[in-house]
Design a protein around this motif. Structure first.
Motif, short mmCIF file in Angstrom:
data_model
loop_
_atom_site.label_atom_id
_atom_site.label_comp_id
_atom_site.label_asym_id
_atom_site.label_seq_id
_atom_site.Cartn_x
_atom_site.Cartn_y
_atom_site.Cartn_z
N LYS A 151 14.42 -4.03 49.40
CA LYS A 151 13.32 -4.98 49.33
C LYS A 151 12.02 -4.23 49.16
CE LYS A 151 15.70 -8.22 52.38
NZ LYS A 151 15.68 -8.90 53.69
N LYS A 152 11.11 -4.81 48.38
CA LYS A 152 9.81 -4.20 48.15
C LYS A 152 8.84 -4.78 49.17
CE LYS A 152 11.74 -2.37 44.58
NZ LYS A 152 13.07 -2.93 44.70
N THR A 153 8.63 -4.09 50.26
CA THR A 153 7.76 -4.57 51.33
C THR A 153 6.32 -4.24 50.99
OG1 THR A 153 9.51 -4.13 52.90
CG2 THR A 153 7.30 -4.43 53.80
N ALA A 154 5.43 -5.21 51.08
CA ALA A 154 4.04 -5.00 50.70
C ALA A 154 3.36 -4.05 51.65
CB ALA A 154 3.31 -6.34 50.70
N LYS A 155 2.48 -3.21 51.09
CA LYS A 155 1.65 -2.34 51.91
C LYS A 155 0.38 -3.07 52.28
CE LYS A 155 3.01 2.19 50.12
NZ LYS A 155 2.50 3.43 49.53
N THR A 156 -0.53 -2.32 52.92
CA THR A 156 -1.81 -2.91 53.24
C THR A 156 -2.58 -3.18 51.97
OG1 THR A 156 -2.80 -0.73 53.39
CG2 THR A 156 -1.89 -1.63 55.41
N ALA A 157 -3.57 -4.02 52.06
CA ALA A 157 -4.34 -4.41 50.89
C ALA A 157 -5.07 -3.22 50.27
CB ALA A 157 -5.36 -5.49 51.26
N SER A 158 -5.27 -2.14 51.06
CA SER A 158 -6.01 -1.00 50.55
C SER A 158 -5.17 -0.06 49.72
CB SER A 158 -6.60 -0.18 51.73
OG SER A 158 -5.57 0.32 52.53
N ALA A 170 -3.40 13.25 44.64
CA ALA A 170 -2.47 12.44 43.85
C ALA A 170 -2.81 10.96 43.94
CB ALA A 170 -1.04 12.69 44.32
N VAL A 171 -3.15 10.50 45.15
CA VAL A 171 -3.51 9.09 45.32
C VAL A 171 -4.84 8.80 44.62
CG1 VAL A 171 -4.05 7.29 47.00
CG2 VAL A 171 -2.22 8.93 47.49
N ALA A 172 -5.79 9.74 44.69
CA ALA A 172 -7.07 9.55 44.00
C ALA A 172 -6.85 9.49 42.49
CB ALA A 172 -8.03 10.68 44.37
N ALA A 173 -5.96 10.32 41.97
CA ALA A 173 -5.64 10.27 40.54
C ALA A 173 -4.94 8.97 40.18
CB ALA A 173 -4.78 11.46 40.16
N LYS A 217 -5.82 6.63 54.36
CA LYS A 217 -4.99 5.55 54.92
C LYS A 217 -3.72 5.36 54.09
CE LYS A 217 -5.33 0.75 56.49
NZ LYS A 217 -6.21 -0.44 56.59
N ALA A 218 -3.86 5.46 52.76
CA ALA A 218 -2.69 5.30 51.89
C ALA A 218 -1.66 6.40 52.13
CB ALA A 218 -3.13 5.29 50.42
N VAL A 219 -2.14 7.64 52.28
CA VAL A 219 -1.24 8.76 52.56
C VAL A 219 -0.57 8.57 53.92
CG1 VAL A 219 -1.09 11.24 52.98
CG2 VAL A 219 -2.52 10.38 51.11
N LEU A 254 12.35 5.47 39.60
CA LEU A 254 11.98 6.37 40.70
C LEU A 254 10.61 5.99 41.26
CD1 LEU A 254 12.26 9.06 42.38
CD2 LEU A 254 11.14 10.19 40.45
N PHE A 255 10.55 5.83 42.58
CA PHE A 255 9.29 5.65 43.30
C PHE A 255 8.96 6.93 44.05
CE2 PHE A 255 10.63 1.26 42.81
CZ PHE A 255 9.44 0.58 42.59
N PHE A 256 7.69 7.28 44.10
CA PHE A 256 7.24 8.48 44.79
C PHE A 256 6.43 8.10 46.02
CE2 PHE A 256 4.45 12.01 45.78
CZ PHE A 256 5.19 13.14 45.50
N LYS A 257 6.77 8.71 47.16
CA LYS A 257 6.05 8.45 48.41
C LYS A 257 5.53 9.78 48.97
CE LYS A 257 6.71 4.86 50.64
NZ LYS A 257 5.84 3.69 50.88
#
Length: 310
Positions: free
Chosen positions: A296-303, A191-194, A244-246, A171-174
């Protein structure tokens, strides 16, 4: 003592029943509906809008009227869209028949023709927190909102899925915080900070356990209880990197047709059924026998933060 207790319970039950009946009737009497902006309408136009919204069936297939659906399911894409068409047409000075014609001509007028599983598409997952074995034959991707009551109900069901299929499901969480939930964006950032400190899933569970109060003080208390570096956590939760990640997750969701939460994809196939183990089990069993093309696992931004496993 026993008779007094029974009487008290009976009175309490009547109050609960009465409250339920009042709530059930609210949509018939409410002058303002969730996420329906009637500003600029005259009193007569507003009365017409409410009349039409109380009479027209919602096209999502829920069996409710549009006004009822707005009250009972504020996340519904179709009732929100139908209401916006009604209001816009009345603002334009159209009469009732013209408004109805605009509604029927709109993209919100007809029930969505969704299969239980739609055709597989690519879902970006690189950097997203995950749980389950890397070589699992089935991949689930969930777009979720920590303040959403439906997501709160879905979470234990997905945990049951993972327990039932310990080697077969990953399971992946978005993040997909909805605008209508005032504390959802802050919770997503938390959640992203954690995740940056390797404790996404611990924060995930804590946030859903506190979904009715996701204020800043509550989030900080949860982070402290999890043993996070608070100075770093507070800096991260307010950082452009985390925002930006969110936003990237939200963009990914919008790009693959996510309109509400929770939204689940099974091997890249948009799932349109109830998120309950007993409903998902036959679907997952069939998927194990006849898997869809792998996503496919598409890459996100480097951040984007590194992927975190549970």
């Amino acid at each position: 003592m026993t008779s007094r207790c029974l009487r008290a319970l009976a009175i309490a039950a009547l109050y609960v029943l009465g409250a339920a009946l009042v709530c059930a009737q609210d949509w018939n009497t409410l002058e303002n509906l969730p996420a329906v902006d009637m500003s600029g309408l005259s009193p007569a136009q507003k009365a017409t809008a409410l009349k039409l919204l109380r009479a027209r069936d919602c096209s999502c297939g829920c069996g409710m009227k549009v006004a009822e659906c707005r009250v009972k399911d504020p996340n519904c894409f179709y009732s929100k869209g139908l209401a916006s068409v009604v209001v816009a047409s009345l603002r334009a000075g159209k009469n009732e028949q013209e408004v109805l014609a605009d509604v029927e001509a709109s993209r919100f007028a007809h029930p969505p023709e969704h299969k239980l599983l739609e055709d597989p598409i690519d879902i970006p997952t690189a950097g997203a927190p995950e749980t389950g074995p890397d070589n699992a034959p089935i991949t689930l991707v969930e777009f979720s909102d920590f303040q959403c009551p439906y997501c709160t109900l879905a979470t234990p069901q997905l945990q049951l899925v993972l327990k039932t299929y310990p080697t077969q499901v990953r399971l992946f969480f978005k993040e997909f915080p909805l605008d209508m939930h005032s504390q959802a964006a802050g919770a997503a950032a938390a959640a992203v900070a954690a995740q940056k400190q390797g404790k996404f899933w611990e924060m995930h569970d804590a946030l859903f356990a506190s979904h009715s109060d996701l204020s800043r003080p509550t989030i900080l208390a949860l982070a402290s209880a999890l043993g996070l570096d608070m100075k770093r956590f507070e800096a991260d939760i307010d950082s452009a990197d985390v925002r930006k990640a969110v936003a990237h997750d939200q963009e990914d969701g919008a790009n693959v047709g996510v309109m509400a939460t929770p939204t689940l994809f099974i091997d890249g196939q948009h799932y349109n059924g109830a998120i309950k183990l007993e409903v998902l089990k036959p679907i997952l069993d069939a998927e194990l026998k006849h898997p869809a093309s792998p996503i496919k696992k598409t890459a996100k931004t480097a951040s984007a933060p590194a992927s975190v496993s549970r």
